[in-house]
Design a protein around this motif. Structure first.
Motif, PDB file in Angstrom:
ATOM      1  N   GLY A  13       0.835  -1.194   0.000  1.00  0.00           N
ATOM      2  CA  GLY A  13       0.000   0.000   0.000  1.00  0.00           C
ATOM      3  C   GLY A  13       0.865   1.237   0.000  1.00  0.00           C
ATOM      4  O   GLY A  13       2.060   1.196   0.276  1.00  0.00           O
ATOM      5  N   PHE A  14       0.241   2.334  -0.303  1.00  0.00           N
ATOM      6  CA  PHE A  14       0.924   3.619  -0.340  1.00  0.00           C
ATOM      7  C   PHE A  14       1.388   3.969   1.070  1.00  0.00           C
ATOM      8  O   PHE A  14       0.849   3.464   2.059  1.00  0.00           O
ATOM      9  CB  PHE A  14      -0.050   4.686  -0.873  1.00  0.00           C
ATOM     10  CG  PHE A  14       0.608   5.963  -1.288  1.00  0.00           C
ATOM     11  CD1 PHE A  14       1.309   6.039  -2.477  1.00  0.00           C
ATOM     12  CD2 PHE A  14       0.533   7.094  -0.489  1.00  0.00           C
ATOM     13  CE1 PHE A  14       1.924   7.222  -2.866  1.00  0.00           C
ATOM     14  CE2 PHE A  14       1.138   8.279  -0.871  1.00  0.00           C
ATOM     15  CZ  PHE A  14       1.834   8.342  -2.069  1.00  0.00           C
ATOM     16  N   MET A  15       2.387   4.834   1.170  1.00  0.00           N
ATOM     17  CA  MET A  15       2.840   5.282   2.485  1.00  0.00           C
ATOM     18  C   MET A  15       1.661   5.867   3.268  1.00  0.00           C
ATOM     19  O   MET A  15       0.757   6.472   2.693  1.00  0.00           O
ATOM     20  CB  MET A  15       3.964   6.318   2.343  1.00  0.00           C
ATOM     21  CG  MET A  15       3.558   7.607   1.688  1.00  0.00           C
ATOM     22  SD  MET A  15       4.921   8.762   1.490  1.00  0.00           S
ATOM     23  CE  MET A  15       5.524   8.335  -0.119  1.00  0.00           C
ATOM     24  N   GLY A  16       1.648   5.630   4.568  1.00  0.00           N
ATOM     25  CA  GLY A  16       0.612   6.195   5.416  1.00  0.00           C
ATOM     26  C   GLY A  16      -0.704   5.446   5.426  1.00  0.00           C
ATOM     27  O   GLY A  16      -1.686   5.928   5.987  1.00  0.00           O
ATOM     28  N   THR A  17      -0.740   4.251   4.837  1.00  0.00           N
ATOM     29  CA  THR A  17      -1.992   3.481   4.842  1.00  0.00           C
ATOM     30  C   THR A  17      -2.087   2.549   6.045  1.00  0.00           C
ATOM     31  O   THR A  17      -3.131   1.943   6.267  1.00  0.00           O
ATOM     32  CB  THR A  17      -2.156   2.669   3.535  1.00  0.00           C
ATOM     33  OG1 THR A  17      -1.013   1.831   3.353  1.00  0.00           O
ATOM     34  CG2 THR A  17      -2.339   3.595   2.339  1.00  0.00           C
ATOM     35  N   GLY A  18      -0.997   2.436   6.819  1.00  0.00           N
ATOM     36  CA  GLY A  18      -1.059   1.662   8.062  1.00  0.00           C
ATOM     37  C   GLY A  18      -0.279   0.360   8.062  1.00  0.00           C
ATOM     38  O   GLY A  18      -0.445  -0.448   8.975  1.00  0.00           O
ATOM     39  N   LYS A  19       0.566   0.145   7.080  1.00  0.00           N
ATOM     40  CA  LYS A  19       1.267  -1.139   6.973  1.00  0.00           C
ATOM     41  C   LYS A  19       2.098  -1.477   8.213  1.00  0.00           C
ATOM     42  O   LYS A  19       2.016  -2.598   8.716  1.00  0.00           O
ATOM     43  CB  LYS A  19       2.164  -1.156   5.724  1.00  0.00           C
ATOM     44  CG  LYS A  19       1.404  -1.010   4.419  1.00  0.00           C
ATOM     45  CD  LYS A  19       2.318  -1.035   3.211  1.00  0.00           C
ATOM     46  CE  LYS A  19       3.386   0.030   3.199  1.00  0.00           C
ATOM     47  NZ  LYS A  19       2.914   1.397   3.012  1.00  0.00           N
ATOM     48  N   SER A  20       2.872  -0.538   8.698  1.00  0.00           N
ATOM     49  CA  SER A  20       3.740  -0.819   9.854  1.00  0.00           C
ATOM     50  C   SER A  20       2.927  -1.105  11.108  1.00  0.00           C
ATOM     51  O   SER A  20       3.176  -2.090  11.813  1.00  0.00           O
ATOM     52  CB  SER A  20       4.691   0.352  10.106  1.00  0.00           C
ATOM     53  OG  SER A  20       5.604   0.465   9.036  1.00  0.00           O
ATOM     54  N   THR A  21       1.950  -0.272  11.380  1.00  0.00           N
ATOM     55  CA  THR A  21       1.121  -0.443  12.577  1.00  0.00           C
ATOM     56  C   THR A  21       0.342  -1.749  12.519  1.00  0.00           C
ATOM     57  O   THR A  21       0.310  -2.524  13.488  1.00  0.00           O
ATOM     58  CB  THR A  21       0.141   0.744  12.717  1.00  0.00           C
ATOM     59  OG1 THR A  21       0.901   1.951  12.750  1.00  0.00           O
ATOM     60  CG2 THR A  21      -0.705   0.624  13.969  1.00  0.00           C
ATOM     61  N   ALA A 108      -6.131   4.136   1.558  1.00  0.00           N
ATOM     62  CA  ALA A 108      -6.716   5.206   2.370  1.00  0.00           C
ATOM     63  C   ALA A 108      -6.945   6.405   1.466  1.00  0.00           C
ATOM     64  O   ALA A 108      -6.350   6.511   0.387  1.00  0.00           O
ATOM     65  CB  ALA A 108      -5.804   5.576   3.535  1.00  0.00           C
ATOM     66  N   SER A 109      -7.795   7.314   1.918  1.00  0.00           N
ATOM     67  CA  SER A 109      -8.071   8.518   1.134  1.00  0.00           C
ATOM     68  C   SER A 109      -6.822   9.401   1.105  1.00  0.00           C
ATOM     69  O   SER A 109      -6.011   9.373   2.044  1.00  0.00           O
ATOM     70  CB  SER A 109      -9.227   9.306   1.752  1.00  0.00           C
ATOM     71  OG  SER A 109      -8.798   9.893   2.976  1.00  0.00           O
ATOM     72  N   THR A 155      -9.095   4.081   5.766  1.00  0.00           N
ATOM     73  CA  THR A 155      -9.395   5.491   6.047  1.00  0.00           C
ATOM     74  C   THR A 155     -10.150   5.687   7.356  1.00  0.00           C
ATOM     75  O   THR A 155      -9.762   6.496   8.195  1.00  0.00           O
ATOM     76  CB  THR A 155     -10.187   6.129   4.893  1.00  0.00           C
ATOM     77  OG1 THR A 155      -9.426   5.998   3.687  1.00  0.00           O
ATOM     78  CG2 THR A 155     -10.464   7.597   5.154  1.00  0.00           C
ATOM     79  N   ASP A 156     -11.235   4.956   7.544  1.00  0.00           N
ATOM     80  CA  ASP A 156     -12.090   5.156   8.713  1.00  0.00           C
ATOM     81  C   ASP A 156     -12.025   4.002   9.714  1.00  0.00           C
ATOM     82  O   ASP A 156     -12.920   3.847  10.546  1.00  0.00           O
ATOM     83  CB  ASP A 156     -13.539   5.354   8.262  1.00  0.00           C
ATOM     84  CG  ASP A 156     -13.709   6.605   7.412  1.00  0.00           C
ATOM     85  OD1 ASP A 156     -13.115   7.637   7.763  1.00  0.00           O
ATOM     86  OD2 ASP A 156     -14.413   6.538   6.390  1.00  0.00           O
ATOM     87  N   LEU A 157     -10.960   3.185   9.626  1.00  0.00           N
ATOM     88  CA  LEU A 157     -10.834   2.035  10.508  1.00  0.00           C
ATOM     89  C   LEU A 157      -9.662   2.220  11.471  1.00  0.00           C
ATOM     90  O   LEU A 157      -8.640   2.792  11.100  1.00  0.00           O
ATOM     91  CB  LEU A 157     -10.590   0.755   9.697  1.00  0.00           C
ATOM     92  CG  LEU A 157     -11.654   0.337   8.694  1.00  0.00           C
ATOM     93  CD1 LEU A 157     -11.193  -0.908   7.931  1.00  0.00           C
ATOM     94  CD2 LEU A 157     -12.987   0.076   9.386  1.00  0.00           C
ATOM     95  N   SER A 158      -9.812   1.680  12.665  1.00  0.00           N
ATOM     96  CA  SER A 158      -8.667   1.640  13.591  1.00  0.00           C
ATOM     97  C   SER A 158      -7.750   0.512  13.116  1.00  0.00           C
ATOM     98  O   SER A 158      -8.162  -0.364  12.335  1.00  0.00           O
ATOM     99  CB  SER A 158      -9.142   1.342  15.014  1.00  0.00           C
ATOM    100  OG  SER A 158      -9.619   0.004  15.093  1.00  0.00           O
TER     101      SER A 158
END
Length: 174
Positions: A13-21, A108-109, A155-158
């Motif tokens: 996924g693009f950076m900031g989509t949550g891959k690491s977390t 994510a958006s 986008t809208d998920l924890s």
């Protein structure tokens, strides 16, 4: 497709989509090893990603990235692999991922991505106007993650909800 066939869970996924977390939470749930592609490259090269980009350019970095993917994906150890956002740009890398794991695309958006990454100075592709670069890169990569077995909009998920969605989809893939 049996779960046992997938000894690798590959997050793209693009950076900031949550891959690491998300990868951290998945490894806790599965009891598997976690590999963050960028962290692994920094460990292997003994340099920060930004220094590799500065010294070798993006092309040099991508060669190192492919070598790391080959090593991680072709070994026998079960793991959750969080790739760098651009790892999917190579057809060879995409084939490696598809042939050696269950590939999950996190999306994510643009607004959510910008909010998550705008203050992160460790991202060499965002130097300058971060919002403009995110929009530009998203446009360039708009279909780059479409090859994944599973796709989840974060986008809208924890992070916990993303993990639950991945595990639920994964069980359907069996």
């Amino acid at each position: 497709m049996e779960r046992q066939q997938h000894k690798k869970l590959v997050l793209i996924g693009f950076m900031g989509t949550g891959k690491s977390t998300v990868s951290k939470l998945l490894t806790e749930k599965l009891g598997w090893k976690r590999v963050d592609g960028d962290e692994e490259i920094e460990r292997l090269e003994n340099k920060r990603i930004s220094d590799i980009f500065a010294a070798d350019g993006e092309a040099g970095f991508r060669v190192i990235e492919t070598q790391m993917l080959e090593t991680i994906l072709t070994n026998e150890e079960s793991c959750v692999l969080a790739t760098g956002g651009g790892a999917v740009l190579s057809a060879y890398n995409r084939d490696l991922m598809l042939n050696h794991g269950l590939v999950v695309a996190l999306k994510a958006s643009p607004e959510q991505i910008i909010a998550r990454v705008k203050t992160d100075s460790a991202r060499p592709l965002l130097h300058g106007d971060a919002a403009e670069r995110v929009h530009q890169l998203l446009e360039q990569r708009k279909h780059a993650y479409d090859f994944a077995h599973i796709s989840i909009d974060t986008t809208d998920l924890s992070a916990e909800e993303v993990v639950e969605a991945i595990l639920a989809q994964w069980s359907l893939e069996q």
